[in-house]
Design a protein around this motif. Sequence first.
Motif, PDB file in Angstrom:
ATOM      1  N   ASP A 244     124.736  68.722  -3.433  1.00 53.39           N
ATOM      2  CA  ASP A 244     124.736  69.275  -5.022  1.00 53.39           C
ATOM      3  C   ASP A 244     123.487  69.454  -4.750  1.00 53.39           C
ATOM      4  OD1 ASP A 244     127.322  68.713  -4.847  1.00 53.39           O
ATOM      5  OD2 ASP A 244     127.640  67.277  -4.942  1.00 53.39           O
ATOM      6  N   ASP A 245     122.326  68.422  -4.961  1.00 54.27           N
ATOM      7  CA  ASP A 245     121.370  68.573  -5.752  1.00 54.27           C
ATOM      8  C   ASP A 245     120.559  69.593  -4.740  1.00 54.27           C
ATOM      9  OD1 ASP A 245     121.152  65.722  -6.846  1.00 54.27           O
ATOM     10  OD2 ASP A 245     120.769  65.303  -4.965  1.00 54.27           O
ATOM     11  N   GLY A 246     120.528  70.145  -4.414  1.00 51.38           N
ATOM     12  CA  GLY A 246     120.046  71.966  -3.889  1.00 51.38           C
ATOM     13  C   GLY A 246     121.512  73.056  -5.053  1.00 51.38           C
ATOM     14  N   TYR A 247     122.478  72.500  -4.823  1.00 50.66           N
ATOM     15  CA  TYR A 247     122.677  73.607  -5.761  1.00 50.66           C
ATOM     16  C   TYR A 247     122.210  73.393  -7.318  1.00 50.66           C
ATOM     17  CZ  TYR A 247     126.437  75.739  -8.637  1.00 50.66           C
ATOM     18  OH  TYR A 247     127.376  76.002  -9.646  1.00 50.66           O
ATOM     19  N   MET A 248     122.360  72.511  -8.004  1.00 45.78           N
ATOM     20  CA  MET A 248     121.018  72.214  -9.385  1.00 45.78           C
ATOM     21  C   MET A 248     120.336  72.774  -9.009  1.00 45.78           C
ATOM     22  SD  MET A 248     122.708  68.858 -10.150  1.00 45.78           S
ATOM     23  CE  MET A 248     122.514  68.872 -12.139  1.00 45.78           C
ATOM     24  N   LEU A 249     119.246  72.529  -8.253  1.00 40.99           N
ATOM     25  CA  LEU A 249     117.774  73.468  -8.698  1.00 40.99           C
ATOM     26  C   LEU A 249     117.725  74.753  -8.087  1.00 40.99           C
ATOM     27  CD1 LEU A 249     116.266  70.122  -6.179  1.00 40.99           C
ATOM     28  CD2 LEU A 249     116.126  71.287  -8.619  1.00 40.99           C
ATOM     29  N   THR A 250     118.887  75.465  -6.839  1.00 43.26           N
ATOM     30  CA  THR A 250     118.740  77.015  -7.014  1.00 43.26           C
ATOM     31  C   THR A 250     119.537  77.618  -8.716  1.00 43.26           C
ATOM     32  OG1 THR A 250     119.708  76.688  -4.935  1.00 43.26           O
ATOM     33  CG2 THR A 250     120.548  78.276  -5.570  1.00 43.26           C
ATOM     34  N   LEU A 251     120.352  77.137  -9.320  1.00 39.40           N
ATOM     35  CA  LEU A 251     120.718  77.118 -10.519  1.00 39.40           C
ATOM     36  C   LEU A 251     120.177  77.452 -11.178  1.00 39.40           C
ATOM     37  CD1 LEU A 251     124.252  75.749 -11.646  1.00 39.40           C
ATOM     38  CD2 LEU A 251     122.117  76.380 -12.999  1.00 39.40           C
ATOM     39  N   ALA A 252     118.957  76.242 -11.100  1.00 37.15           N
ATOM     40  CA  ALA A 252     117.687  76.369 -12.340  1.00 37.15           C
ATOM     41  C   ALA A 252     116.584  76.911 -12.448  1.00 37.15           C
ATOM     42  CB  ALA A 252     117.634  74.775 -12.306  1.00 37.15           C
ATOM     43  N   ARG A 253     116.089  78.035 -11.147  1.00 41.94           N
ATOM     44  CA  ARG A 253     115.436  78.493 -10.462  1.00 41.94           C
ATOM     45  C   ARG A 253     115.847  79.971 -11.058  1.00 41.94           C
ATOM     46  NH1 ARG A 253     111.025  76.670  -6.391  1.00 41.94           N
ATOM     47  NH2 ARG A 253     111.814  74.557  -6.283  1.00 41.94           N
ATOM     48  N   LEU A 254     116.916  80.478 -11.080  1.00 48.20           N
ATOM     49  CA  LEU A 254     117.234  81.668 -11.243  1.00 48.20           C
ATOM     50  C   LEU A 254     118.308  81.906 -12.469  1.00 48.20           C
ATOM     51  CD1 LEU A 254     119.304  82.837  -7.632  1.00 48.20           C
ATOM     52  CD2 LEU A 254     116.717  82.863  -8.353  1.00 48.20           C
ATOM     53  N   SER A 255     117.496  82.431 -12.999  1.00 45.17           N
ATOM     54  CA  SER A 255     117.357  82.114 -14.817  1.00 45.17           C
ATOM     55  C   SER A 255     119.410  83.033 -15.482  1.00 45.17           C
ATOM     56  CB  SER A 255     116.815  81.945 -16.110  1.00 45.17           C
ATOM     57  OG  SER A 255     116.280  83.322 -15.785  1.00 45.17           O
ATOM     58  N   ARG A 256     119.390  83.959 -14.538  1.00 47.50           N
ATOM     59  CA  ARG A 256     120.597  85.459 -14.664  1.00 47.50           C
ATOM     60  C   ARG A 256     121.770  84.810 -14.400  1.00 47.50           C
ATOM     61  NH1 ARG A 256     115.588  88.669 -14.365  1.00 47.50           N
ATOM     62  NH2 ARG A 256     116.515  89.420 -12.660  1.00 47.50           N
ATOM     63  N   LEU A 257     121.604  84.109 -13.569  1.00 47.03           N
ATOM     64  CA  LEU A 257     122.923  83.878 -12.863  1.00 47.03           C
ATOM     65  C   LEU A 257     124.551  83.434 -13.577  1.00 47.03           C
ATOM     66  CD1 LEU A 257     121.936  81.805  -8.843  1.00 47.03           C
ATOM     67  CD2 LEU A 257     122.338  84.296  -9.408  1.00 47.03           C
ATOM     68  N   LYS A 258     125.028  83.831 -13.055  1.00 47.67           N
ATOM     69  CA  LYS A 258     126.566  83.174 -14.309  1.00 47.67           C
ATOM     70  C   LYS A 258     127.852  83.007 -13.232  1.00 47.67           C
ATOM     71  CE  LYS A 258     126.337  87.293 -17.509  1.00 47.67           C
ATOM     72  NZ  LYS A 258     126.749  87.909 -18.034  1.00 47.67           N
ATOM     73  N   ALA A 259     127.342  82.897 -11.230  1.00 50.42           N
ATOM     74  CA  ALA A 259     127.635  82.475 -10.647  1.00 50.42           C
ATOM     75  C   ALA A 259     127.276  82.092  -9.615  1.00 50.42           C
ATOM     76  CB  ALA A 259     129.401  83.771  -9.591  1.00 50.42           C
ATOM     77  N   LEU A 260     127.689  80.859  -8.228  1.00 52.17           N
ATOM     78  CA  LEU A 260     126.890  80.463  -7.384  1.00 52.17           C
ATOM     79  C   LEU A 260     127.323  80.189  -6.652  1.00 52.17           C
ATOM     80  CD1 LEU A 260     124.445  79.788  -5.804  1.00 52.17           C
ATOM     81  CD2 LEU A 260     124.389  78.334  -7.810  1.00 52.17           C
ATOM     82  N   ASN A 261     127.712  80.517  -5.689  1.00 57.72           N
ATOM     83  CA  ASN A 261     128.454  80.199  -3.868  1.00 57.72           C
ATOM     84  C   ASN A 261     129.777  80.451  -4.560  1.00 57.72           C
ATOM     85  OD1 ASN A 261     126.039  79.536  -2.080  1.00 57.72           O
ATOM     86  ND2 ASN A 261     126.268  77.805  -3.223  1.00 57.72           N
TER      87      ASN A 261
ATOM     88  N   PHE B  57     111.332  81.835  -1.623  1.00 59.80           N
ATOM     89  CA  PHE B  57     112.683  82.879  -1.401  1.00 59.80           C
ATOM     90  C   PHE B  57     113.490  82.862  -2.856  1.00 59.80           C
ATOM     91  CE2 PHE B  57     116.073  84.934   0.259  1.00 59.80           C
ATOM     92  CZ  PHE B  57     115.244  85.854   1.081  1.00 59.80           C
ATOM     93  N   ILE B  58     113.725  81.697  -2.378  1.00 63.63           N
ATOM     94  CA  ILE B  58     114.098  81.673  -4.262  1.00 63.63           C
ATOM     95  C   ILE B  58     114.193  82.150  -5.337  1.00 63.63           C
ATOM     96  CG2 ILE B  58     116.553  80.688  -5.207  1.00 63.63           C
ATOM     97  CD1 ILE B  58     116.946  80.733  -2.527  1.00 63.63           C
ATOM     98  N   ASP B  59     112.662  82.059  -5.421  1.00 63.18           N
ATOM     99  CA  ASP B  59     112.163  82.565  -6.276  1.00 63.18           C
ATOM    100  C   ASP B  59     111.821  83.875  -7.053  1.00 63.18           C
ATOM    101  OD1 ASP B  59     111.938  80.045  -7.569  1.00 63.18           O
ATOM    102  OD2 ASP B  59     110.043  79.486  -6.522  1.00 63.18           O
ATOM    103  N   GLN B  60     111.585  84.183  -5.954  1.00 61.10           N
ATOM    104  CA  GLN B  60     111.833  85.768  -5.712  1.00 61.10           C
ATOM    105  C   GLN B  60     112.631  86.523  -5.812  1.00 61.10           C
ATOM    106  OE1 GLN B  60     107.827  87.289  -3.476  1.00 61.10           O
ATOM    107  NE2 GLN B  60     108.139  85.721  -2.438  1.00 61.10           N
ATOM    108  N   LEU B  61     113.900  85.840  -5.442  1.00 62.46           N
ATOM    109  CA  LEU B  61     115.598  86.895  -5.863  1.00 62.46           C
ATOM    110  C   LEU B  61     115.484  87.339  -7.061  1.00 62.46           C
ATOM    111  CD1 LEU B  61     117.867  84.295  -3.873  1.00 62.46           C
ATOM    112  CD2 LEU B  61     116.409  86.743  -2.717  1.00 62.46           C
ATOM    113  N   HIS B  62     114.778  87.066  -8.604  1.00 64.50           N
ATOM    114  CA  HIS B  62     115.249  87.970  -9.223  1.00 64.50           C
ATOM    115  C   HIS B  62     114.263  89.532  -9.516  1.00 64.50           C
ATOM    116  CE1 HIS B  62     118.722  86.111 -11.086  1.00 64.50           C
ATOM    117  NE2 HIS B  62     118.013  84.801 -11.985  1.00 64.50           N
ATOM    118  N   ASP B  63     113.435  89.003  -8.894  1.00 66.37           N
ATOM    119  CA  ASP B  63     112.319  90.304  -9.206  1.00 66.37           C
ATOM    120  C   ASP B  63     112.776  90.802  -7.756  1.00 66.37           C
ATOM    121  OD1 ASP B  63     110.721  89.070 -10.342  1.00 66.37           O
ATOM    122  OD2 ASP B  63     109.766  87.919  -8.897  1.00 66.37           O
TER     123      ASP B  63
END
Length: 557
Positions: A346-363, A310-316
């Motif tokens: 914190d690991d989940g936060y890093m993995l989410t950030l890494a999977r979405l390349s265009r993010l500038k802010a997370l949570n 689900f996270i991987d498809q968010l940029h689509d």
Amino acid sequence: MPESMVEHSWIGLRKEGTPGSFIRPNRPADPPRGFVEALRQKYASELDDDADVPTSGSAALQQQEEHSIRISGKEVEEVGFDKIRKQLANLHELQIVILDGLCIARPSSRKFTAVSEDSEAPLDSADDVRRTCPRIAELDVSRNLFEEWREILSICRQLDRLGSLKVDGNRFRDLTISPEEKTDYEPLARRIQALSLDDTPMTWQDICHVTSAFSNLTSLTASRNDLGCLHGGSLPATLSSLTFEDNDFKALGNLRPLTTLTGLQRLLLKNNAISKIIEVSTDSDASLPVFPKTLAYVDLSHNAIDAWSFIDQLHDVFPGMTSLRVSHNPLYQSLRSADGKPLSVDDGYMLTLARLSRLKALNYSPIAPKERLNAETYYLSQIAKELSLSPEDRAPEILAKHRRYAELCAEYGEPTIQRTTAQSIDPNSLGARLMRLNFLLEGAAATKAAKGASSNFSIEVPKRFTAYAVLGLVGKHLGLPPIKLRLVWETGEWDPPAKDQLAVDELWDSDDEVEDEIVRGEKAHKGVPREVEIVAGTRSISTWVDGSEGNIRVEMK
């Protein structure tokens, strides 16, 4: 409670052993109020009461004592409140008005008069609101006794500066207006820019019908309306912010009509039940819903997201998304690495950030370049670990789950995949529970070690051994106090150099110096080896050293 609602009162009969709620049938109903009456009661009643208070003598002293405020037996003095009361009591100057829960109604504006249900009432020409409070810019009339939408419009049409309107918690039985009324209220429709319809509850068609009259609407809130799937209908194209929190959406495909809003910038979907991109049972269109590129902020917190796909498809789905809130989802409550170790939030936060390349802010947290670098290298190491622990024929299946693998390899270099026979070992056997540690003495540790102690030695310990226990074994082997030893795990991985170090390397480049290099694709950059100091404590050694074998350097503190 108004007289018209007494018929709908109910009496809760208490079952044996359970609590119950009761409403007396003879309880007097709360009388409905007009808008101006409620306004005066809310903002000017205290000033009217003060006008009756004597200003001198014993009566004034007695009245002052009755109105005094006491906390823990001590009298508290109010400072500045009289000035605020006087400002609020000047109804002609009020700009922000909140009249929620005051039993306001305008029966004179309703379609059918109380005298004859067959005759239509003429257009409401009352001017009471304009004469009393013409400067209102923000109005909240939530949880009142309005039954028809024209009652709201009859108030708002008199406010030439009104830009924000909240009607949350009202129960409308009629949302229609006649063509004559629509013409009369058209100037109002052009002024309103923010509208809140929380907990009304309106259907999707009702919301589209109400908002269609507002030609300049930019913000709409429709939370707690039991919305599940949006079919047909459309909202004004001028909308830039939408809030659909606390509804019953289960997939992003349920929001497909919103993809036509070309100016949408914010979409808040907190506290729904979203877990999929498309739900086949409710969405007849199997194609991916794609929102406009103007949509930059999305809130998906407190939903039912439980898969990385689900996270991987968010940029689509959100090609313009640069800010995301996705906390408090089941996905982050049971995270585990490829070897089964539990991962932190914190690991989940890093993995989410890494999977979405265009993010500038997370949570709500801005993403710094260094933070993205750490997250992406960590994600790449997790993919490498998963490949190492799996048979070679499963590699295509694993890489299909990690869409950014090729991109990350091009940026940071392809990791070394070292497949071992660990997967052939029975996980319940003793061998699967052991870890081999190779120690290398350096510096003072080598010179101060006991005579006959080897500078290179290996031991096998259970993975559940604590760092304290391992440090004790090393100290015993070397004949040195464990408290004076320092253990450093050499991970075998490389970190890219800091930007300032790259600048220095560009100025100082010597063929006589031998420096470590890290390869990224076809480019070579100088890097630094990644090391982790094993801090003495009760944590098991397996939480410090990844895998079943590790190289550890022994130094003196």
